[in-house]
Design a protein around this motif. Structure first.
Motif, PDB file in Angstrom:
ATOM      1  N   ALA A   1       0.834  -1.205   0.000  1.00  0.00           N
ATOM      2  CA  ALA A   1       0.000   0.000   0.000  1.00  0.00           C
ATOM      3  C   ALA A   1       0.868   1.254   0.000  1.00  0.00           C
ATOM      4  O   ALA A   1       0.579   2.228  -0.710  1.00  0.00           O
ATOM      5  N   THR A   2       1.958   1.227   0.779  1.00  0.00           N
ATOM      6  CA  THR A   2       2.873   2.365   0.799  1.00  0.00           C
ATOM      7  C   THR A   2       3.508   2.564  -0.567  1.00  0.00           C
ATOM      8  O   THR A   2       3.632   3.698  -1.053  1.00  0.00           O
ATOM      9  N   ASN A   3       3.909   1.484  -1.204  1.00  0.00           N
ATOM     10  CA  ASN A   3       4.492   1.594  -2.547  1.00  0.00           C
ATOM     11  C   ASN A   3       3.494   2.156  -3.550  1.00  0.00           C
ATOM     12  O   ASN A   3       3.856   2.932  -4.443  1.00  0.00           O
ATOM     13  N   LEU A   4       2.235   1.758  -3.406  1.00  0.00           N
ATOM     14  CA  LEU A   4       1.202   2.247  -4.308  1.00  0.00           C
ATOM     15  C   LEU A   4       1.020   3.761  -4.149  1.00  0.00           C
ATOM     16  O   LEU A   4       0.931   4.499  -5.144  1.00  0.00           O
ATOM     17  N   VAL A   5       0.982   4.239  -2.917  1.00  0.00           N
ATOM     18  CA  VAL A   5       0.844   5.675  -2.664  1.00  0.00           C
ATOM     19  C   VAL A   5       2.082   6.420  -3.158  1.00  0.00           C
ATOM     20  O   VAL A   5       1.981   7.486  -3.785  1.00  0.00           O
ATOM     21  N   PHE A   6       3.254   5.851  -2.899  1.00  0.00           N
ATOM     22  CA  PHE A   6       4.502   6.472  -3.366  1.00  0.00           C
ATOM     23  C   PHE A   6       4.521   6.568  -4.884  1.00  0.00           C
ATOM     24  O   PHE A   6       4.853   7.615  -5.460  1.00  0.00           O
TER      25      PHE A   6
ATOM     26  N   TYR B   1       1.982   6.650  -6.903  1.00  0.00           N
ATOM     27  CA  TYR B   1       0.987   7.615  -7.369  1.00  0.00           C
ATOM     28  C   TYR B   1       1.484   9.049  -7.204  1.00  0.00           C
ATOM     29  O   TYR B   1       1.434   9.852  -8.145  1.00  0.00           O
ATOM     30  N   MET B   2       1.980   9.366  -6.009  1.00  0.00           N
ATOM     31  CA  MET B   2       2.353  10.760  -5.744  1.00  0.00           C
ATOM     32  C   MET B   2       3.587  11.194  -6.523  1.00  0.00           C
ATOM     33  O   MET B   2       3.746  12.376  -6.828  1.00  0.00           O
ATOM     34  N   THR B   3       4.461  10.268  -6.856  1.00  0.00           N
ATOM     35  CA  THR B   3       5.670  10.635  -7.593  1.00  0.00           C
ATOM     36  C   THR B   3       5.464  10.635  -9.104  1.00  0.00           C
ATOM     37  O   THR B   3       6.335  11.089  -9.842  1.00  0.00           O
ATOM     38  N   THR B   4       4.328  10.145  -9.562  1.00  0.00           N
ATOM     39  CA  THR B   4       4.067  10.135 -11.011  1.00  0.00           C
ATOM     40  C   THR B   4       2.851  10.979 -11.388  1.00  0.00           C
ATOM     41  O   THR B   4       2.460  10.998 -12.553  1.00  0.00           O
ATOM     42  N   ILE B   5       2.271  11.686 -10.424  1.00  0.00           N
ATOM     43  CA  ILE B   5       0.999  12.364 -10.685  1.00  0.00           C
ATOM     44  C   ILE B   5       1.109  13.400 -11.802  1.00  0.00           C
ATOM     45  O   ILE B   5       0.191  13.563 -12.613  1.00  0.00           O
ATOM     46  N   ALA B   6       2.249  14.076 -11.893  1.00  0.00           N
ATOM     47  CA  ALA B   6       2.411  15.096 -12.925  1.00  0.00           C
ATOM     48  C   ALA B   6       2.528  14.496 -14.318  1.00  0.00           C
ATOM     49  O   ALA B   6       2.315  15.188 -15.319  1.00  0.00           O
ATOM     50  N   GLU B   7       2.863  13.214 -14.405  1.00  0.00           N
ATOM     51  CA  GLU B   7       3.013  12.557 -15.707  1.00  0.00           C
ATOM     52  C   GLU B   7       1.706  11.965 -16.216  1.00  0.00           C
ATOM     53  O   GLU B   7       1.617  11.545 -17.380  1.00  0.00           O
TER      54      GLU B   7
ATOM     55  N   THR C   1      -6.023   0.325 -10.635  1.00  0.00           N
ATOM     56  CA  THR C   1      -6.952   0.600 -11.730  1.00  0.00           C
ATOM     57  C   THR C   1      -7.876   1.763 -11.385  1.00  0.00           C
ATOM     58  O   THR C   1      -8.124   2.652 -12.207  1.00  0.00           O
ATOM     59  N   ILE C   2      -8.391   1.754 -10.170  1.00  0.00           N
ATOM     60  CA  ILE C   2      -9.276   2.830  -9.731  1.00  0.00           C
ATOM     61  C   ILE C   2      -8.532   4.168  -9.752  1.00  0.00           C
ATOM     62  O   ILE C   2      -9.076   5.197 -10.178  1.00  0.00           O
ATOM     63  N   MET C   3      -7.291   4.167  -9.290  1.00  0.00           N
ATOM     64  CA  MET C   3      -6.479   5.390  -9.362  1.00  0.00           C
ATOM     65  C   MET C   3      -6.318   5.861 -10.797  1.00  0.00           C
ATOM     66  O   MET C   3      -6.479   7.049 -11.113  1.00  0.00           O
ATOM     67  N   ASP C   4      -6.008   4.923 -11.670  1.00  0.00           N
ATOM     68  CA  ASP C   4      -5.773   5.272 -13.077  1.00  0.00           C
ATOM     69  C   ASP C   4      -7.009   5.866 -13.738  1.00  0.00           C
ATOM     70  O   ASP C   4      -6.897   6.688 -14.655  1.00  0.00           O
TER      71      ASP C   4
END
Length: 486
Positions: free
Chosen positions: A23-28, A30-36, A72-75
């Motif tokens: 879960a931590t990796n998933l959040v990491f 997401y937050m580090t790729t959000i601008a892309e 998938t939901i995030m995407d």
């Protein structure tokens, strides 16, 4: 069924470690790729449910399957934390705020009162004082955290009515409390004010809207005229609402002048600062908020412009007795406290609608303490400067038109090609441009109506946004305009 002899829903230590790590990796990730990512995913009704398992499992599913579906939901979501998301008023969560929310959920404290959540209650009361001091309202402010500005505004109107009614409305109802009581706000008032008037039984028609000047600020001369006319007609004015940052254009009403009128007619003065009140942290903008310190109550949302995760609204006030009188619980024996000091007998149910309440204060506290008020203030000032920069670009070219002053962090403008003939034509064109920009995923703008004209609206409340994001958004609008015109 036999009674269990061990816990039924706990997971093993290994499973817990796996959950925490993934879960931590998933959040990491997401937050580090959000601008892309595209600001708005290509999505349509039903696509999300088609992409995940939509039947409720009777036996449970693996953690890996669920985390994959979370991805998938995030995407397939709209990414409010993207540096070019300028729609509505939605600041991104900081990583600190996001993990604070996890800690709060793990504790799962119910912050109804000190007895129920002693640490959380004391933290929330401290945070309320901090917020009062941050916006130069009152260093000893009272109040509570709410789900958002709509709830804060509704509580404020209820407290105002009970304080100014002079009767026993809580028992007898509005129909026994005399002539209709009226509320005053500008024509730019947020929808939550008439909605609250509806819910509370005052009626939407009892919200008297006051016209604005050329800057979209309430005309105080017309406010006074309306109050005087209503009093002659037998109505009972009781509250005036000023905006510290309207949702359409971000303009701040003349709060000191409104405070004078409220004092003259003995009205409750509420300031809706859900979006804009943190703008007072910008030294260049402090003058706009003169008079806010005279308000009887103020709403503001840390989740709008203090970069805290949803949900975190706040209502501030000074008159402790007025708030308590509006939420009497004298008939509820089961919540009475016995054997506690006055401080330990404190209960949030005496000040608001909710009984069950999340531990909202932890994420506000961690965000403010980790970054410090100076860095938060600098981020807000940068948002304001970026909105001004967009306004400068719009004003310096022939194919754009600025439709309202850029006072805080909202810029309203429209695309104006050569040869355009009417506002109706421009409205249709800019509406089409907005749709293309939103669906394109490169940037995200919302809309507003300014002096009857359809505006493209950019609201910048994002610590990730940079000057290049503003320039790319302008380019995206021009590209959408070319596509719209064929």
């Amino acid at each position: 069924m036999s009674l269990r002899t061990q816990s039924s829903l706990d997971v093993s230590e290994d499973a817990f470690q796996e959950l925490s790590a993934h879960a931590t990796n998933l959040v990491f990730e997401y937050m580090t790729t959000i601008a892309e990512r595209p600001v708005r995913a290509e999505n349509h009704a039903g696509k999300t449910l088609a992409a995940i398992e939509s039947e409720l499992s009777s036996e449970g599913r693996s953690l890996q399957q669920l985390l994959n579906e979370c991805r998938t939901i995030m995407d397939l979501s709209r990414h409010n934390g993207h540096p070019r998301f300028f729609g509505y008023v939605a600041s991104p969560s900081t990583p600190v705020g996001a993990y604070a929310d996890l800690i709060s959920s793990a504790l799962n404290a119910n912050i109804t009162c000190w007895r129920s959540g002693p640490a959380g209650t004391e933290l929330e009361r401290m945070i309320v004082r901090w917020l009062g001091a941050l916006i130069n309202y009152d260093r000893d402010a009272k109040g509570l955290l709410t789900s958002g500005g709509s709830m804060a505004n509704m509580i404020a109107l209820l407290v105002a009515q009970r304080r100014k009614s002079g009767g026993n409305t809580s028992r007898e109802g509005l129909w026994n409390s005399g002539p209709p009581m009226t509320i005053y706000a500008s024509e730019e008032v947020h929808m939550s004010i008439p909605k609250a008037a509806d819910i509370l039984g005052f009626g939407r028609d009892q919200v008297c809207t006051v016209a604005c000047d050329e800057r979209q600020r309430m005309r105080v001369d017309l406010l006074r005229q309306k109050i005087e006319a209503d009093r002659r007609e037998g109505y009972r004015p009781f509250c005036v609402v000023g905006s510290a940052g309207t949702v359409n254009t971000g303009v701040v009403d003349p709060l000191a002048e409104i405070a004078n009128v409220a004092e003259e007619f003995d009205l409750w003065f509420h300031v809706d600062g859900a979006y804009g009140a943190p703008g007072a942290l910008d030294e260049r903008k402090k003058h706009l908020f003169a008079g806010l310190e005279r308000a009887d109550s103020v709403s503001l949302d840390p989740h709008k412009w203090l970069y805290v995760p949803v949900d975190a609204g706040c209502l501030l006030f000074r008159d402790d007795d007025a708030a308590r009188a509006a939420f009497s619980t004298e008939d509820a024996d089961y919540i009475k406290t016995h054997g506690y000091t006055d401080e330990e007998a404190f209960a949030f149910w005496d000040y608001g609608v909710e009984l069950s309440r999340r531990f909202r204060a932890l994420k506000v506290w961690m965000t403010l303490q980790y970054y410090g008020s100076r860095r938060i203030a600098n981020a807000i000032s940068e948002d304001i400067a970026l909105a001004a920069y967009l306004g400068e670009i719009v004003s310096s070219v022939d194919d754009f038109e600025l439709l309202a002053p850029v006072e805080l962090s909202i810029c309203c403008f429209r695309y104006v090609p050569k040869g355009s003939t009417s506002d109706a034509e421009l409205d249709r064109l800019n509406e089409r441009i907005m749709e293309i920009v939103q669906k394109g995923g490169r940037a995200y703008l919302s809309n507003a109506t300014v002096n009857g004209k359809f505006a493209l609206r950019a609201c910048i409340t994002n610590f990730r946004t940079t000057k290049s994001d503003i320039e790319e958004t302008v380019a995206a609008v021009r590209k959408a305009a070319a596509d719209a015109r064929g």
